[in-house]
Scaffold this motif. Structure first.
Motif, PDB file in Angstrom:
ATOM      1  N   VAL A   3       0.494  -0.995  -0.062  1.00 24.93           N
ATOM      2  CA  VAL A   3       0.044   0.112   0.404  1.00 24.93           C
ATOM      3  C   VAL A   3       1.426   1.490   0.455  1.00 24.93           C
ATOM      4  CG1 VAL A   3      -1.918   1.469   1.206  1.00 24.93           C
ATOM      5  CG2 VAL A   3      -2.191  -1.053   1.344  1.00 24.93           C
ATOM      6  N   LEU A   8      -6.347   0.273   3.015  1.00 22.93           N
ATOM      7  CA  LEU A   8      -6.800  -0.489   1.984  1.00 22.93           C
ATOM      8  C   LEU A   8      -7.458  -1.816   2.847  1.00 22.93           C
ATOM      9  CD1 LEU A   8      -4.920  -0.537  -1.158  1.00 22.93           C
ATOM     10  CD2 LEU A   8      -7.159   0.183  -1.031  1.00 22.93           C
ATOM     11  N   THR A   9      -8.470  -2.505   2.702  1.00 24.31           N
ATOM     12  CA  THR A   9      -9.125  -3.210   3.671  1.00 24.31           C
ATOM     13  C   THR A   9      -8.782  -4.571   2.593  1.00 24.31           C
ATOM     14  OG1 THR A   9     -10.846  -1.914   4.548  1.00 24.31           O
ATOM     15  CG2 THR A   9     -11.181  -4.243   4.861  1.00 24.31           C
ATOM     16  N   PHE A  10      -8.302  -5.729   3.179  1.00 23.45           N
ATOM     17  CA  PHE A  10      -8.414  -6.992   2.181  1.00 23.45           C
ATOM     18  C   PHE A  10      -9.240  -8.205   2.937  1.00 23.45           C
ATOM     19  CE2 PHE A  10      -4.794  -4.461   1.157  1.00 23.45           C
ATOM     20  CZ  PHE A  10      -4.271  -4.398  -0.396  1.00 23.45           C
ATOM     21  N   THR A  16      -9.844 -10.162   7.609  1.00 23.46           N
ATOM     22  CA  THR A  16     -10.055  -8.937   7.169  1.00 23.46           C
ATOM     23  C   THR A  16      -8.985  -8.033   8.005  1.00 23.46           C
ATOM     24  OG1 THR A  16     -12.724  -9.244   6.923  1.00 23.46           O
ATOM     25  CG2 THR A  16     -11.390  -6.886   6.794  1.00 23.46           C
ATOM     26  N   GLU A  18      -6.887  -4.454   7.734  1.00 26.03           N
ATOM     27  CA  GLU A  18      -6.186  -3.411   7.401  1.00 26.03           C
ATOM     28  C   GLU A  18      -5.492  -2.985   7.083  1.00 26.03           C
ATOM     29  OE1 GLU A  18      -8.990   0.083   9.415  1.00 26.03           O
ATOM     30  OE2 GLU A  18     -10.302  -0.561   8.441  1.00 26.03           O
ATOM     31  N   HIS A  33      -9.536 -13.486  -1.993  1.00 28.50           N
ATOM     32  CA  HIS A  33      -8.975 -12.875  -1.756  1.00 28.50           C
ATOM     33  C   HIS A  33      -9.724 -11.467  -1.720  1.00 28.50           C
ATOM     34  CE1 HIS A  33      -6.380 -13.123  -5.126  1.00 28.50           C
ATOM     35  NE2 HIS A  33      -6.010 -11.795  -4.966  1.00 28.50           N
ATOM     36  N   TYR A  35      -9.867  -7.157  -1.943  1.00 30.38           N
ATOM     37  CA  TYR A  35      -9.530  -6.264  -1.245  1.00 30.38           C
ATOM     38  C   TYR A  35     -10.413  -4.567  -2.324  1.00 30.38           C
ATOM     39  CZ  TYR A  35      -7.285  -5.504  -5.815  1.00 30.38           C
ATOM     40  OH  TYR A  35      -6.463  -5.118  -6.672  1.00 30.38           O
ATOM     41  N   GLU A  36     -10.512  -3.450  -0.767  1.00 28.48           N
ATOM     42  CA  GLU A  36     -11.463  -2.604  -1.469  1.00 28.48           C
ATOM     43  C   GLU A  36     -10.987  -1.664  -0.537  1.00 28.48           C
ATOM     44  OE1 GLU A  36     -16.321  -2.019  -1.362  1.00 28.48           O
ATOM     45  OE2 GLU A  36     -15.007  -4.294  -0.591  1.00 28.48           O
ATOM     46  N   ASN A  37     -10.896  -0.430  -0.802  1.00 28.36           N
ATOM     47  CA  ASN A  37     -11.419   1.549  -0.230  1.00 28.36           C
ATOM     48  C   ASN A  37     -12.410   1.026   0.258  1.00 28.36           C
ATOM     49  OD1 ASN A  37      -9.905   3.367   0.900  1.00 28.36           O
ATOM     50  ND2 ASN A  37      -9.314   4.454  -0.843  1.00 28.36           N
TER      51      ASN A  37
END
Length: 95
Positions: A3, A8-10, A16, A18, A33, A35-37
């Protein structure tokens, strides 16, 4: 995945986490897997994939579909790219 900016959350194998700027996660081949912001701030990351297996072309192709403005066939086109590149979605994914 490293990052560079933001947070980001993985989700990796149902765990889960951060991950903030300056941190990285390692994802083994075959691990489920995502990932998201989830923040209001922009984020960026560096993805290193070894062996390469043409992942760069996959992500470029997905970006082209997402930026095409053709929302009507977007999901179908992304699924076709996933099939072409051997990307297997999690059957439990809600979207």
């Amino acid at each position: 995945m490293y990052v560079i900016d933001g947070t980001l959350t993985f989700v990796i194998d149902e765990t889960t986490s951060e991950i903030s700027a300056g941190s990285a996660v390692f994802i083994r081949k075959g691990q489920i897997h995502a990932y998201e912001n989830l923040t209001d701030e922009d984020s960026s990351m560096l993805i290193v994939s070894t062996p390469g297996l043409n992942h760069e072309s996959y992500f470029s192709s997905v970006a082209n579909v997402l930026n095409s403005g053709d929302e009507g066939s977007r999901d179908q086109n992304v699924r076709a790219l996933m099939d072409q590149y051997g990307v297997v979605p999690d059957p439990a994914a809600s979207h």
